[in-house]
Design an enzyme around this catalytic site. Sequence first.
Site, PDB file in Angstrom:
ATOM      1  N   HIS A   1       0.839  -1.197   0.000  1.00 38.03           N
ATOM      2  CA  HIS A   1       0.000   0.000   0.000  1.00 38.03           C
ATOM      3  C   HIS A   1       0.873   1.244   0.000  1.00 38.03           C
ATOM      4  CE1 HIS A   1      -2.610   3.009   2.295  1.00 38.03           C
ATOM      5  NE2 HIS A   1      -3.131   2.890   1.086  1.00 38.03           N
TER       6      HIS A   1
ATOM      7  N   HIS B   1      -9.256   9.339  -3.818  1.00 42.13           N
ATOM      8  CA  HIS B   1      -9.436   7.917  -4.068  1.00 42.13           C
ATOM      9  C   HIS B   1     -10.694   7.617  -4.863  1.00 42.13           C
ATOM     10  CE1 HIS B   1      -6.582   7.874  -0.706  1.00 42.13           C
ATOM     11  NE2 HIS B   1      -6.174   6.737  -1.224  1.00 42.13           N
TER      12      HIS B   1
ATOM     13  N   ARG C   1      -0.482  25.736   1.428  1.00 43.07           N
ATOM     14  CA  ARG C   1      -0.010  24.350   1.364  1.00 43.07           C
ATOM     15  C   ARG C   1      -0.499  23.636   2.611  1.00 43.07           C
ATOM     16  NH1 ARG C   1       0.334  19.636   0.501  1.00 43.07           N
ATOM     17  NH2 ARG C   1       2.256  18.473   0.043  1.00 43.07           N
TER      18      ARG C   1
ATOM     19  N   CYS D   1       7.322  26.960  -0.967  1.00 39.69           N
ATOM     20  CA  CYS D   1       7.155  25.518  -0.919  1.00 39.69           C
ATOM     21  C   CYS D   1       8.320  24.852  -1.645  1.00 39.69           C
ATOM     22  CB  CYS D   1       5.832  25.134  -1.578  1.00 39.69           C
ATOM     23  SG  CYS D   1       5.518  23.356  -1.630  1.00 39.69           S
TER      24      CYS D   1
ATOM     25  N   TYR E   1      10.359  15.703   1.289  1.00 36.67           N
ATOM     26  CA  TYR E   1      11.096  16.960   1.234  1.00 36.67           C
ATOM     27  C   TYR E   1      12.612  16.744   1.324  1.00 36.67           C
ATOM     28  CZ  TYR E   1       6.469  18.954   1.820  1.00 36.67           C
ATOM     29  OH  TYR E   1       5.146  19.274   1.644  1.00 36.67           O
TER      30      TYR E   1
END
Length: 545
Positions: free
Chosen positions: A118, A143, A217, A264, A400
């Site tokens: 998953h 989803h 964000r 970001c 990140y």
Amino acid sequence: MLLLQRIAVSGLRNSRFDRLIVPKLYPHVCFTSDPSHLQSPKPHFSNGSTSSGHWAVAGALLGVGAVLAYGNHREKAAKDSLPVYTKAEVRRHGSLETRVWVTLGHEVFDVTDFVAIHPGGPSKLLLAAGGPLEPFWALYAAHNQPHVRELLAEYKIGELSPDEERSSDQVCTDPYASDPPRHPALQINSQKPFNAEPPLELLGESYITPNPLFFTRNHLPVPTIDPATYHLQVEGPPGGQTLSLSLDDLRRFPKHQVTVTLQCAGNRRSEMAQVKSVKGLNWGAGAISTAQWGGARLRDVLIQAGHSPSGSETHVCFEGLDYDPTGTAYGASIPLARAMDPEGDVLLAYEMNGQPLPPDHGFPVRVVVPGVVGARHVKWLGKVSISPEESPSHWQRRDYKGFCPSVDWDKVDFDSAPAIQELPVQSAITEPREGQTIEPGELTVKGYAWSGGGRAIIRVDVSLDGGLTWQEAKLEGEAQAPRRAWAWRLWQLTAPVPTDWKELNIICKAVDDGYNVQPDTVTPIWNLRGVLTNAWHRVHVQVAP
């Protein structure tokens, strides 16, 4: 559930799970126990552009396709006479030992073989074991897409008994229902969680970005926090006590104000995606904004909690009050030395441009870490602690980070790379826009430039002919102090357009006070997460005859 995040699983790239890519548009879905009652209000499209129109058509086609495909699947299931189960029977399959069953609407699925691979991790899928997927799909609305339903259908083993009392499964609680209203000009990259950027032509108009236009964000739903009962937990050193600070307590510390640009890590990811597919939101060049922040210095609060400015601990860890379905808070950390630096200007901010923080930007308190990637500016701050190790958060340890262009998801090792802190030198053109037709004569090019770590912008070079010749732009905005240049510089260049030119290939590149300069192309800095995009920014325009 079924979080759409690629993980390093050998062979995953070439498997059927490679289809699990987060789409740009996330429809609002309210689930019930009956799939025929799925509700899908019209998606939001920004600015009425041609591109948005194409998305609208594509969305409509996907919606029709999903309905037809689902109808055909139901009809086939009925013909196949699959077994019928009760909810009690499903509940008995709630672990790997008993096999993992889940339901969606009236259908029953055995997803045991999917748990280990998953993308969001086994623990998140196991939360739904023995019960319905709807509460988790309501949180991760992406989803509810045809390709996800197609994948799930491969694990179908039966139907719920029609004699079951279905009304008890009615789940219409949308975790994002309490999210705040947003400015209609924002260009939305995902609706749930909400992520959006301002149009570049508005972003470049003001040195201080208006609060409603500041890029957003979010990783999870925006928490609703009562400022009257809010308390920030600040852990003291070993053997000490934890401070519990109300909003009024924080305001009693000396107030400090600093103008800081937040960017970001995925800013301009869309350009990197043109080289090769990457994982992440399709940000343009607007995932960056500037505000004046007001609040207490983190240094002052840590000292009040009993920490020494020169202590041996190495990291300050932050936890937000936004949680995922496991109850895990968003978290991040920064080096203690940065937090304790008297000139580091790290804040526990409660004001943004002279106003209380907006809900999307961390109300009532957030961390502001000048010169550092936006992911470390934790919003809705609930806890501060000191640790010899960096935050164990997924967003600190498994996201990140930058990698070599040759590293892909089948061989990535997140432990091999440090977490992003300071960002590289950056600039972008805000006017004119890509594809615009300009009048002949004289052209004004505008943009922004910024560098991480407090490094000042000393020059922006602009070319109108694809880099053959260059001109120096005029820098605007506040003067920048050495090593404390926390905010961007806006810039502009006014130049004549030769009468015989039919088009312009406009480029900008910035230079900071360490003489760091942007690379000319994206390809050498490509990475699988699409972060740290800072190549020359290019805009092509036509010249009117």
